[in-house]
Design a protein around this motif. Structure first.
Motif, short mmCIF file in Angstrom:
data_model
loop_
_atom_site.label_atom_id
_atom_site.label_comp_id
_atom_site.label_asym_id
_atom_site.label_seq_id
_atom_site.Cartn_x
_atom_site.Cartn_y
_atom_site.Cartn_z
N GLU A 12 20.48 -20.97 -4.51
CA GLU A 12 19.30 -21.48 -3.70
C GLU A 12 18.44 -20.18 -3.10
O GLU A 12 17.38 -20.35 -2.51
N TYR A 13 19.06 -18.85 -3.25
CA TYR A 13 17.86 -17.81 -2.72
C TYR A 13 16.93 -17.68 -3.63
O TYR A 13 17.07 -17.55 -4.63
N GLU A 14 15.93 -17.10 -3.02
CA GLU A 14 14.65 -16.68 -3.90
C GLU A 14 14.92 -15.14 -3.90
O GLU A 14 14.24 -14.60 -4.96
N THR A 15 15.51 -14.51 -3.31
CA THR A 15 15.54 -12.92 -3.27
C THR A 15 16.91 -12.49 -2.79
O THR A 15 17.65 -13.51 -2.16
N ALA A 16 17.30 -11.24 -3.28
CA ALA A 16 18.40 -10.79 -2.98
C ALA A 16 18.76 -10.46 -1.68
O ALA A 16 19.98 -10.73 -0.92
N GLU A 17 17.72 -10.27 -0.76
CA GLU A 17 17.81 -10.16 0.78
C GLU A 17 18.35 -11.39 1.36
O GLU A 17 18.95 -11.35 2.42
N GLN A 18 17.75 -12.38 0.92
CA GLN A 18 18.21 -13.74 1.40
C GLN A 18 19.54 -13.87 1.47
O GLN A 18 20.34 -14.59 2.05
N ALA A 19 20.18 -13.69 0.22
CA ALA A 19 21.76 -13.77 0.18
C ALA A 19 22.59 -13.14 0.90
O ALA A 19 23.74 -13.53 1.13
N ARG A 20 21.88 -11.81 1.21
CA ARG A 20 22.75 -10.89 2.17
C ARG A 20 22.67 -11.11 3.58
O ARG A 20 23.38 -10.69 4.23
N THR A 21 21.57 -12.04 4.07
CA THR A 21 21.50 -12.30 5.50
C THR A 21 22.49 -13.42 5.90
O THR A 21 22.86 -14.28 5.19
N ASP A 22 22.86 -13.21 7.15
CA ASP A 22 23.88 -14.23 7.87
C ASP A 22 23.22 -14.50 9.11
O ASP A 22 23.36 -13.71 9.97
N TRP A 23 22.82 -15.69 9.23
CA TRP A 23 22.00 -16.23 10.52
C TRP A 23 23.21 -16.97 11.63
O TRP A 23 22.62 -17.35 12.61
N SER A 24 24.27 -16.97 11.19
CA SER A 24 25.12 -17.89 11.92
C SER A 24 25.39 -17.18 13.32
O SER A 24 25.99 -18.02 14.41
N PHE A 25 25.09 -15.84 13.44
CA PHE A 25 25.31 -15.18 14.96
C PHE A 25 24.41 -16.03 15.86
O PHE A 25 24.71 -15.62 17.00
N MET A 26 23.61 -16.63 15.26
CA MET A 26 22.61 -17.20 16.30
C MET A 26 23.21 -18.49 17.06
O MET A 26 22.68 -18.93 17.98
N GLN A 27 24.26 -18.60 16.68
CA GLN A 27 24.89 -19.99 17.22
C GLN A 27 25.85 -19.32 18.22
O GLN A 27 26.13 -20.30 19.27
N ASP A 28 26.18 -18.03 18.35
CA ASP A 28 26.71 -17.43 19.51
C ASP A 28 25.95 -17.05 20.52
O ASP A 28 25.17 -16.08 20.33
N ASP A 29 25.98 -17.69 21.70
CA ASP A 29 25.10 -17.38 22.81
C ASP A 29 25.27 -15.89 23.17
O ASP A 29 24.35 -15.23 23.65
N GLU A 30 26.44 -15.40 23.18
CA GLU A 30 26.76 -13.92 23.59
C GLU A 30 26.13 -13.18 22.85
O GLU A 30 25.47 -11.88 23.36
N THR A 31 26.04 -13.28 21.51
CA THR A 31 25.63 -12.30 20.40
C THR A 31 24.09 -12.31 20.77
O THR A 31 23.09 -11.38 20.27
#
Length: 122
Positions: A12-31
């Motif tokens: 589902e990614y358009e670029t290789a960079e999108q495949a390597r990113t992980d935005w799940s840290f945004m769910q951790d308030d401390e991070t």
């Protein structure tokens, strides 16, 4: 000699960079707070030069965390590292980005500066 063609998996990614990113840290308030603190410190460190403002530093911090998920996982999974080491590593990465940008900016002539040179020379 023969050429072997390997079909790549369609994702589902358009670029290789999108495949390597992980935005799940945004769910951790401390991070997220770590990103905010590192961005604030950087914006304060460079306040007198006007190199970077808090909003831009925060955006860079979030991008660094998203594109380096291994760093985030390593710090948060090891109790001896934790948020403190994550903050230090993030701040160091931000400083590197800002210094590189500032170095390139000093080599760049602004449009207004170029006009001044032309007017003085004319």
């Amino acid at each position: 000699m023969s050429i072997q063609i390997t079909d790549l998996e369609v994702t589902e990614y358009e670029t290789a960079e999108q495949a390597r990113t992980d935005w799940s840290f945004m769910q951790d308030d401390e991070t997220v707070k770590v990103a905010e603190r590192a961005a604030y410190r950087l914006s304060q460190d460079y306040a007198d030069t006007g190199t970077i403002e808090f909003d831009d530093a925060y955006q860079e911090a979030v991008l660094i965390l998203a594109t380096r998920p291994g760093m985030v996982r390593e710090c948060l999974s090891d109790p001896s590292l934790g948020y403190g080491v994550l903050y230090t590593r993030l701040h160091q990465a931000l400083v590197k980005v800002v210094r590189t940008d500032a170095k390139h900016r000093t080599k760049h002539t602004s449009y207004e500066g170029a006009l001044d040179v032309i007017e003085v020379g004319a």
